[in-house]
Scaffold this active site. Structure first.
Site, PDB file in Angstrom:
ATOM      1  N   ASP A   1       0.802  -1.226   0.000  1.00 53.92           N
ATOM      2  CA  ASP A   1       0.000   0.000   0.000  1.00 53.92           C
ATOM      3  C   ASP A   1       0.835   1.276   0.000  1.00 53.92           C
ATOM      4  O   ASP A   1       0.416   2.310   0.529  1.00 53.92           O
ATOM      5  CB  ASP A   1      -0.973   0.019   1.203  1.00 53.92           C
ATOM      6  CG  ASP A   1      -1.851  -1.215   1.241  1.00 53.92           C
ATOM      7  OD1 ASP A   1      -2.160  -1.742   0.150  1.00 53.92           O
ATOM      8  OD2 ASP A   1      -2.211  -1.661   2.339  1.00 53.92           O
TER       9      ASP A   1
ATOM     10  N   LYS B   1       1.795   2.038  -5.142  1.00 56.32           N
ATOM     11  CA  LYS B   1       2.298   1.452  -6.394  1.00 56.32           C
ATOM     12  C   LYS B   1       1.361   1.736  -7.568  1.00 56.32           C
ATOM     13  O   LYS B   1       1.799   2.111  -8.656  1.00 56.32           O
ATOM     14  CB  LYS B   1       2.474  -0.074  -6.233  1.00 56.32           C
ATOM     15  CG  LYS B   1       3.494  -0.447  -5.161  1.00 56.32           C
ATOM     16  CD  LYS B   1       3.555  -1.949  -4.933  1.00 56.32           C
ATOM     17  CE  LYS B   1       2.332  -2.534  -4.259  1.00 56.32           C
ATOM     18  NZ  LYS B   1       2.121  -2.108  -2.863  1.00 56.32           N
TER      19      LYS B   1
ATOM     20  N   GLY C   1      -4.492  -4.407  -3.765  1.00 55.50           N
ATOM     21  CA  GLY C   1      -5.485  -3.380  -4.073  1.00 55.50           C
ATOM     22  C   GLY C   1      -4.691  -2.151  -4.474  1.00 55.50           C
ATOM     23  O   GLY C   1      -4.076  -1.512  -3.627  1.00 55.50           O
ATOM     24  N   HIS C   2      -4.632  -1.873  -5.754  1.00 62.33           N
ATOM     25  CA  HIS C   2      -3.818  -0.762  -6.252  1.00 62.33           C
ATOM     26  C   HIS C   2      -4.740   0.371  -6.703  1.00 62.33           C
ATOM     27  O   HIS C   2      -5.508   0.223  -7.653  1.00 62.33           O
ATOM     28  CB  HIS C   2      -2.932  -1.232  -7.418  1.00 62.33           C
ATOM     29  CG  HIS C   2      -1.887  -2.222  -6.984  1.00 62.33           C
ATOM     30  ND1 HIS C   2      -0.961  -2.764  -7.823  1.00 62.33           N
ATOM     31  CD2 HIS C   2      -1.630  -2.748  -5.757  1.00 62.33           C
ATOM     32  CE1 HIS C   2      -0.177  -3.585  -7.141  1.00 62.33           C
ATOM     33  NE2 HIS C   2      -0.563  -3.597  -5.893  1.00 62.33           N
TER      34      HIS C   2
ATOM     35  N   GLN D   1       2.026  -6.158  -3.101  1.00 57.57           N
ATOM     36  CA  GLN D   1       2.428  -6.235  -1.694  1.00 57.57           C
ATOM     37  C   GLN D   1       3.698  -5.398  -1.485  1.00 57.57           C
ATOM     38  O   GLN D   1       3.900  -4.434  -2.205  1.00 57.57           O
ATOM     39  CB  GLN D   1       2.637  -7.697  -1.245  1.00 57.57           C
ATOM     40  CG  GLN D   1       1.346  -8.502  -1.132  1.00 57.57           C
ATOM     41  CD  GLN D   1       0.792  -8.972  -2.456  1.00 57.57           C
ATOM     42  OE1 GLN D   1       1.483  -9.650  -3.213  1.00 57.57           O
ATOM     43  NE2 GLN D   1      -0.438  -8.625  -2.758  1.00 57.57           N
TER      44      GLN D   1
HETATM   45  P1  GDP Z   1      -0.737   0.237  -3.501  1.00 61.47           P
HETATM   46  O1  GDP Z   1      -1.305  -1.042  -3.020  1.00 61.47           O
HETATM   47  O2  GDP Z   1       0.736   0.347  -3.262  1.00 61.47           O
HETATM   48  O3  GDP Z   1      -1.100   0.535  -4.926  1.00 61.47           O
HETATM   49  O4  GDP Z   1      -1.387   1.374  -2.603  1.00 61.47           O
HETATM   50  P2  GDP Z   1      -2.953   1.514  -2.210  1.00 61.47           P
HETATM   51  O5  GDP Z   1      -3.684   2.003  -3.393  1.00 61.47           O
HETATM   52  O6  GDP Z   1      -3.435   0.281  -1.554  1.00 61.47           O
HETATM   53  O7  GDP Z   1      -2.867   2.581  -1.065  1.00 61.47           O
HETATM   54  C1  GDP Z   1      -2.316   3.836  -1.276  1.00 61.47           C
HETATM   55  C2  GDP Z   1      -3.378   4.885  -0.974  1.00 61.47           C
HETATM   56  O8  GDP Z   1      -2.783   6.159  -0.880  1.00 61.47           O
HETATM   57  C3  GDP Z   1      -4.419   5.002  -2.069  1.00 61.47           C
HETATM   58  O9  GDP Z   1      -5.639   5.398  -1.500  1.00 61.47           O
HETATM   59  C4  GDP Z   1      -3.849   6.108  -2.951  1.00 61.47           C
HETATM   60  O10 GDP Z   1      -4.864   6.796  -3.676  1.00 61.47           O
HETATM   61  C5  GDP Z   1      -3.246   6.999  -1.929  1.00 61.47           C
HETATM   62  N1  GDP Z   1      -2.041   7.764  -2.335  1.00 61.47           N
HETATM   63  C6  GDP Z   1      -1.027   7.387  -3.165  1.00 61.47           C
HETATM   64  N2  GDP Z   1      -0.062   8.331  -3.174  1.00 61.47           N
HETATM   65  C7  GDP Z   1      -0.470   9.299  -2.340  1.00 61.47           C
HETATM   66  C8  GDP Z   1       0.118  10.534  -1.896  1.00 61.47           C
HETATM   67  O11 GDP Z   1       1.217  10.901  -2.263  1.00 61.47           O
HETATM   68  N3  GDP Z   1      -0.614  11.266  -1.004  1.00 61.47           N
HETATM   69  C9  GDP Z   1      -1.838  10.872  -0.555  1.00 61.47           C
HETATM   70  N4  GDP Z   1      -2.472  11.641   0.315  1.00 61.47           N
HETATM   71  N5  GDP Z   1      -2.411   9.724  -0.944  1.00 61.47           N
HETATM   72  C10 GDP Z   1      -1.721   8.944  -1.817  1.00 61.47           C
HETATM   73  P1  IMO Z   2      -0.882  -4.276  -2.184  1.00 61.11           P
HETATM   74  O1  IMO Z   2      -0.405  -4.833  -3.499  1.00 61.11           O
HETATM   75  C1  IMO Z   2      -1.042  -4.643   2.132  1.00 61.11           C
HETATM   76  C2  IMO Z   2      -1.113  -8.692   3.784  1.00 61.11           C
HETATM   77  C3  IMO Z   2      -2.378  -9.162   4.469  1.00 61.11           C
HETATM   78  C4  IMO Z   2      -1.795 -10.124   5.480  1.00 61.11           C
HETATM   79  C5  IMO Z   2      -0.660 -10.775   4.715  1.00 61.11           C
HETATM   80  C6  IMO Z   2      -1.027 -12.105   4.056  1.00 61.11           C
HETATM   81  O2  IMO Z   2      -2.184  -3.563  -2.260  1.00 61.11           O
HETATM   82  O3  IMO Z   2       0.203  -3.486  -1.530  1.00 61.11           O
HETATM   83  P2  IMO Z   2      -2.518 -12.802   1.977  1.00 61.11           P
HETATM   84  O4  IMO Z   2      -3.913 -12.468   1.613  1.00 61.11           O
HETATM   85  O5  IMO Z   2      -1.497 -12.409   0.980  1.00 61.11           O
HETATM   86  O6  IMO Z   2      -2.366 -14.247   2.373  1.00 61.11           O
HETATM   87  O7  IMO Z   2      -2.230 -11.963   3.323  1.00 61.11           O
HETATM   88  O8  IMO Z   2      -0.296  -9.846   3.705  1.00 61.11           O
HETATM   89  N1  IMO Z   2      -1.298  -8.200   2.401  1.00 61.11           N
HETATM   90  C7  IMO Z   2      -1.236  -6.912   2.052  1.00 61.11           C
HETATM   91  N2  IMO Z   2      -1.081  -5.813   2.801  1.00 61.11           N
HETATM   92  N3  IMO Z   2      -1.117  -4.538   0.794  1.00 61.11           N
HETATM   93  C8  IMO Z   2      -1.249  -5.639   0.027  1.00 61.11           C
HETATM   94  O9  IMO Z   2      -1.176  -5.593  -1.319  1.00 61.11           O
HETATM   95  C9  IMO Z   2      -1.359  -6.898   0.647  1.00 61.11           C
HETATM   96  N4  IMO Z   2      -1.525  -8.168   0.213  1.00 61.11           N
HETATM   97  C10 IMO Z   2      -1.472  -8.949   1.285  1.00 61.11           C
HETATM   98  O10 IMO Z   2      -3.038  -8.080   5.082  1.00 61.11           O
HETATM   99  O11 IMO Z   2      -1.228  -9.418   6.559  1.00 61.11           O
HETATM  100 MG    MG Z   3      -2.867  -1.708  -1.777  1.00 61.62          MG
END
Ligand code: GDP
Ligand code: IMO
Ligand code: MG
Length: 420
Positions: A13, A16, A40-41, A222
């Site tokens: 998170d 990415k 979840g991207h 991840q």
């Molecule tokens: P990922 O799994 O690495 O793609 O990240 P996620 O989408 O799960 O979580 C990142 C969250 O932060 C999302 O809600 C993005 O929209 C948000 N986000 C990404 N970059 C920034 C930033 O620079 N500032 C803020 N405030 N939010 C960001």
């Molecule tokens: P992105 O790509 C954050 C965490 C789960 C749990 C552990 C194992 O959005 O960054 P799993 O379902 O893979 O067996 O869970 O890994 N986890 C993540 N945490 N971002 C993710 O993906 C994750 N994918 C798995 O919360 O702790």
């Molecule tokens: Mg994510």
């Protein structure tokens, strides 16, 4: 040398999705190499937020080819849902998205097994996303998995039933109730949809494209601290999230890798169980969660929040051969009077900056405190206009990690990005 990798350096998170989307104009091809619908991207543009789980984050750029590589595990039901949601925003999906024959399938019973295993673990549960990731990768390495290429075989239903029966036999040992038919409907709809896409040996495609000079961005899921070998095992996911995973997950040689972009947040978050030395279970943690909207993009769970952990970041940088650092979410800390950064761990009175092997050590973070930036930064587009306190924070990180920060993200929108 024209395949670059973008991956997370923390516990996932890091942003990415946003940055793959923002960098896509520089590439011809975007390819996911591991993980599955646990990811979840999120990406935002035109005031709309999209969340992708299986589909590479280059999909919104109409001229880019997107590849789901062999290292990914695919749940056809999730695939269908995602494609249905994408249709209003992305044209020609069957032409622009290619799926590896060798990607393993997540079966409906993998999801049920994931839930049954977690329930049995009780207090020691991993906090899995319950998407069936662990059981699917278990079958892959146990050489019992079904792969996307298998759906084209005339005896696919026999293979499917044999796998399901094997899983049902395991589930008999668990006191866990479930309704398989409920999962199967969406799953088979997804199988039918998958057949409309090009299912090919993508390792040939990726290498041919690279050889012909096309620029490829490999998208990780991840984060490094969730890597099955190097994360806080067993509180990890089931794939290699490090840069080496791009080689095995796409079928490319280490020689073909150019840049390794490592993304980190200006603080840390973690979803699920496991050690988190800098976790803040106080008002500051709540503030990071609320301002940063730190709730899981896949499960909606609140993310645990804490200060930036430099020993962990440096470890990740080492494991990945990170060449450039991208920092996200510094805007979330705007207004903080002072900001802490963990520079070492104190374990049993001894200061170290290596991550310990097990999870049993009581780790006291050793902090350096820096002044915060008392200014909104989301509208800034030029690095030199960032507040001095923030550039000092960035220089501190660069000095500690010995890798330059070449991109700063200052908000969730595609446009809220500063290239340095
Ligand atoms: P990922 O799994 O690495 O793609 O990240 P996620 O989408 O799960 O979580 C990142 C969250 O932060 C999302 O809600 C993005 O929209 C948000 N986000 C990404 N970059 C920034 C930033 O620079 N500032 C803020 N405030 N939010 C960001
Ligand atoms: P992105 O790509 C954050 C965490 C789960 C749990 C552990 C194992 O959005 O960054 P799993 O379902 O893979 O067996 O869970 O890994 N986890 C993540 N945490 N971002 C993710 O993906 C994750 N994918 C798995 O919360 O702790
Ligand atoms: Mg994510």
């Amino acid at each position: 040398m024209n395949i670059d990798i973008l991956l997370g350096l923390q516990w996932g998170d890091e942003g990415k999705g946003k940055l793959v989307d923002a960098l896509s104009p520089e590439y011809d091809v975007i390819a996911r190499f591991q993980g599955g619908p646990n990811a979840g991207h999120s990406l935002e543009f035109n005031n709309i937020k999209h969340v992708l789980h299986l589909i590479p984050s280059g999909i919104f750029h109409p001229d880019k080819l997107n590849i789901i590589g062999n290292g990914v595990v695919i749940d056809p039901a999730v695939f269908k849902k995602e494609i249905d949601e994408l249709k209003p925003y992305a044209a020609d999906l069957t032409k622009r998205l290619v799926v590896s024959t060798r990607a393993n399938l997540i079966l409906p019973t993998h999801r049920i097994l994931d839930a049954a295993y977690e329930q049995q673990k009780g207090n020691t549960k991993i906090g899995s996303t319950l998407k069936g990731i662990g059981p699917a990768y278990t079958d892959k390495t146990g050489r019992s998995g079904l792969r996307v290429g298998d759906i084209l075989r005339s005896d696919f239903m026999d293979l499917y039933k044999a796998s399901i029966n094997r899983h049902l036999a395991i589930l008999k040992n668990y006191n866990f109730s479930f309704d398989l038919t409920e999962f199967e409907k969406g799953w088979f709809e997804g199988i039918n949809l998958l057949k409309e896409f090009r299912i090919i040996n993508t390792e040939y495609l990726v290498n041919q494209l690279a050889a012909s000079g096309k620029r490829i961005l490999a998208e990780g899921a991840q984060g490094t601290m969730l890597d099955v070998d190097f994360g806080s095992y067993p509180f990890v996911t089931s794939s290699n999230t490090v840069s080496a995973g791009a080689c095995t997950g796409l079928g490319i040689s280490p020689k073909s890798i150019g840049e390794v972009y490592g993304i980190f947040k200006a603080y840390c978050t973690r979803v699920g169980s496991g050690p988190f030395p800098t976790e803040l279970e106080d008002e500051t943690g709540d503030e990071l969660r609320n301002t940063g909207r730190e709730f899981g993009a896949t499960t909606g769970r609140p993310r645990r929040c804490g200060w930036l952990d430099l020993p962990a970041l440096k470890y990740s940088i080492m494991l990945n051969g990170t060449t450039k650092l991208f920092m996200t979410k510094a805007d979330v800390m705007s207004g903080f009077k002072s900001i802490k950064i963990c520079t070492a761990y104190n374990i049993n009175g001894k200061e170290i900056n290596e991550l310990p092997f097990g999870n049993e050590s009581v780790i006291e973070p050793v902090y350096t405190e820096l002044p915060g930036w008392q200014k909104e930064i989301s509208a800034i587009r030029d690095y030199k206009n960032l507040p001095a306190e923030l550039t000092r924070f960035i220089e501190f990180i660069e000095n500690y990690c010995d890798v330059p920060v070449t991109l700063v993200s200052v908000g969730p929108d595609r446009e809220e990005t500063i290239f340095r």
